[in-house]
Design an enzyme around this catalytic site. Structure first.
Site, PDB file in Angstrom:
ATOM      1  N   GLY A  63       0.681  -1.091   0.112  1.00 33.44           N
ATOM      2  CA  GLY A  63       0.058  -0.076   0.141  1.00 33.44           C
ATOM      3  C   GLY A  63       0.785   1.291   0.086  1.00 33.44           C
ATOM      4  N   ASN A 172      -4.890 -10.136  -2.320  1.00 28.83           N
ATOM      5  CA  ASN A 172      -5.679  -8.935  -1.583  1.00 28.83           C
ATOM      6  C   ASN A 172      -7.140  -9.062  -1.638  1.00 28.83           C
ATOM      7  OD1 ASN A 172      -6.614  -6.744  -0.046  1.00 28.83           O
ATOM      8  ND2 ASN A 172      -5.292  -5.293  -0.849  1.00 28.83           N
ATOM      9  N   SER A 175      -9.469  -5.279   0.943  1.00 30.17           N
ATOM     10  CA  SER A 175      -9.425  -3.573   1.078  1.00 30.17           C
ATOM     11  C   SER A 175     -10.988  -3.471   1.062  1.00 30.17           C
ATOM     12  CB  SER A 175      -8.857  -3.125  -0.204  1.00 30.17           C
ATOM     13  OG  SER A 175      -9.185  -1.969  -0.376  1.00 30.17           O
ATOM     14  N   LYS A 217      -4.407 -11.946   2.185  1.00 33.71           N
ATOM     15  CA  LYS A 217      -4.695 -10.888   3.173  1.00 33.71           C
ATOM     16  C   LYS A 217      -6.220 -10.788   3.619  1.00 33.71           C
ATOM     17  CE  LYS A 217      -2.801  -6.278   4.290  1.00 33.71           C
ATOM     18  NZ  LYS A 217      -1.792  -5.279   4.028  1.00 33.71           N
ATOM     19  N   THR A 245      -3.520  -8.144   9.727  1.00 34.20           N
ATOM     20  CA  THR A 245      -4.776  -7.824   8.654  1.00 34.20           C
ATOM     21  C   THR A 245      -4.782  -6.700   7.963  1.00 34.20           C
ATOM     22  OG1 THR A 245      -5.903  -6.305  10.663  1.00 34.20           O
ATOM     23  CG2 THR A 245      -6.219  -8.705  10.634  1.00 34.20           C
ATOM     24  N   ASN A 246      -5.744  -6.596   7.172  1.00 37.71           N
ATOM     25  CA  ASN A 246      -6.082  -5.029   6.430  1.00 37.71           C
ATOM     26  C   ASN A 246      -6.750  -3.955   7.423  1.00 37.71           C
ATOM     27  OD1 ASN A 246      -6.272  -3.308   4.134  1.00 37.71           O
ATOM     28  ND2 ASN A 246      -6.234  -5.252   2.847  1.00 37.71           N
ATOM     29  N   TYR A 318       3.006  -0.144   8.526  1.00 40.92           N
ATOM     30  CA  TYR A 318       3.159   1.037   7.438  1.00 40.92           C
ATOM     31  C   TYR A 318       2.774   2.353   8.069  1.00 40.92           C
ATOM     32  CZ  TYR A 318       0.546   3.303   3.453  1.00 40.92           C
ATOM     33  OH  TYR A 318       0.057   4.301   2.372  1.00 40.92           O
ATOM     34  N   THR A 319       1.684   2.234   8.663  1.00 41.31           N
ATOM     35  CA  THR A 319       0.941   3.505   9.516  1.00 41.31           C
ATOM     36  C   THR A 319       2.004   3.846  10.511  1.00 41.31           C
ATOM     37  OG1 THR A 319      -1.204   3.169   8.833  1.00 41.31           O
ATOM     38  CG2 THR A 319      -0.705   4.626  10.666  1.00 41.31           C
TER      39      THR A 319
END
Length: 336
Positions: A63, A172, A175, A217, A245-246, A318-319
């Site tokens: 992402g 994926n 999402s 995912k 997880t997503n 990521y975040t």
């Protein structure tokens, strides 16, 4: 120090603008002396995952680098593995802007990007140009205008394109920003998709003479019955692993904050507990037979260890990486 200054500047700008600004500069300067600003030496903590030899168990989640434009820069930061995408067969613009929002009070982000990417052919060209010798995951999805009934054709198309260039492939289906995509996570639709993809994987292994593990995912917003069904389907279709997880659609953890009511998937600290629960349940329901990559709300050493203690073999960030910078990689690896 460098990242603190960069973040201070970027957090005064629109979230997606800052994202693109960062990627453009990482891509532009990765092979120049300026890369010293983010490069770091990280102690090797080798781990074997699905037959892949990783330098350490901390990876970049999909992402961030959808088009595989910054692989070299992320390798310089010390990631043990890098996952690029989500990529679709054809280029697509994604959803209308604005579509990315920071919730700094919770170290969180809400996005409704909608699989914006330049298409699988562009990604493959970028992967080839990078000459990256580390572990590379490629995350694949379906185009927004492809009906779910034909979704497996999009996944198969992408699998064929990326197979010889990927260390592993992630499917994926979780999402929240592609209408109907999460419906592929359940029941007969999931079994049909996974059976088709497993058959394609076996054909590609025979054709290319190399093993490329396939992972799926999944979302954090699964009830106990759904988690059990997903676990059973992953095992019965001999899927190699799972990423949990997503992003979540749940908002109770950020109620009242600016942007909390924006549509899209919530990532960062607020999803930590949900993601860890899914990891733990997957581990229990599969009797530890299914390798797991844990992702969701990892932004310090304790949250990384929490995922591993729950059953994850590897972790992705990521975040938390957006909020903490490359130092987060080093601190987690050093602690493991």
């Amino acid at each position: 120090m460098f990242y603190d200054l960069a973040r201070r500047f970027m957090f005064t700008r629109d979230a997606e603008w800052a994202h693109e600004f960062a990627l453009n500069n990482l891509s532009r300067f990765a092979n120049t002396p300026l890369s010293a600003a983010w490069s770091q030496n990280i102690v090797n903590k080798p781990v074997n995952f699905l037959g892949l030899e990783l330098k350490n168990p901390v990876g970049l989640a999909a992402g961030l680098d959808k088009n595989a434009e910054c692989i070299t820069a992320f390798a310089q930061m010390g990631f043990g593995f890098v996952e690029v995408g989500t990529v679709t067969p054809r280029p697509q613009a994604g959803n209308d802007k604005p579509r990315m929002f920071r919730l700094p009070q919770s170290n969180a982000i809400i996005n409704r990007m909608g699989f914006n990417n330049k298409g699988v052919d562009n990604l493959v060209n970028n992967v080839k140009a990078a000459n990256y010798t580390g572990i590379l995951g490629i995350n694949i999805g379906k185009n927004k205008d492809t009906p779910n009934e034909q979704g497996k054709d999009d996944y198969i198309h992408c699998m064929r394109k990326v197979f010889e260039h990927a260390s592993y492939i992630t499917v994926n289906i979780s999402s929240p920003n592609t209408p109907g995509l999460r419906d592929l996570q359940y029941g007969a639709a999931l079994d049909d998709l996974l059976q088709s993809l497993k058959n394609e994987q076996l054909d590609l292994v025979a054709k290319h003479g190399k093993q490329v593990p396939m992972l799926v995912k999944i979302a954090p917003d699964l009830d106990p019955i759904q988690i059990a069904q997903v676990s059973e389907s992953l095992l019965s279709n001999k899927i190699d692993g799972v990423i949990a997880t997503n992003t979540t659609l749940e908002r109770s953890m950020v109620a009242g904050q600016q942007y909390a009511d924006e549509a899209g998937g919530l990532s960062g600290q607020p999803v930590r507990e949900r993601a860890t629960h899914v990891v733990s349940e997957l581990k229990r329901l599969t009797n530890g037979q299914l390798p797991i990559i844990g992702v969701g709300g990892i932004d310090d050493v304790s949250s990384a260890k929490e995922k591993i203690n729950a059953g994850a073999d590897l972790v992705q960030i990521y975040t938390g990486f957006i909020y903490k910078g490359p130092q987060l990689i080093k601190s987690i690896v050093d602690s493991l």
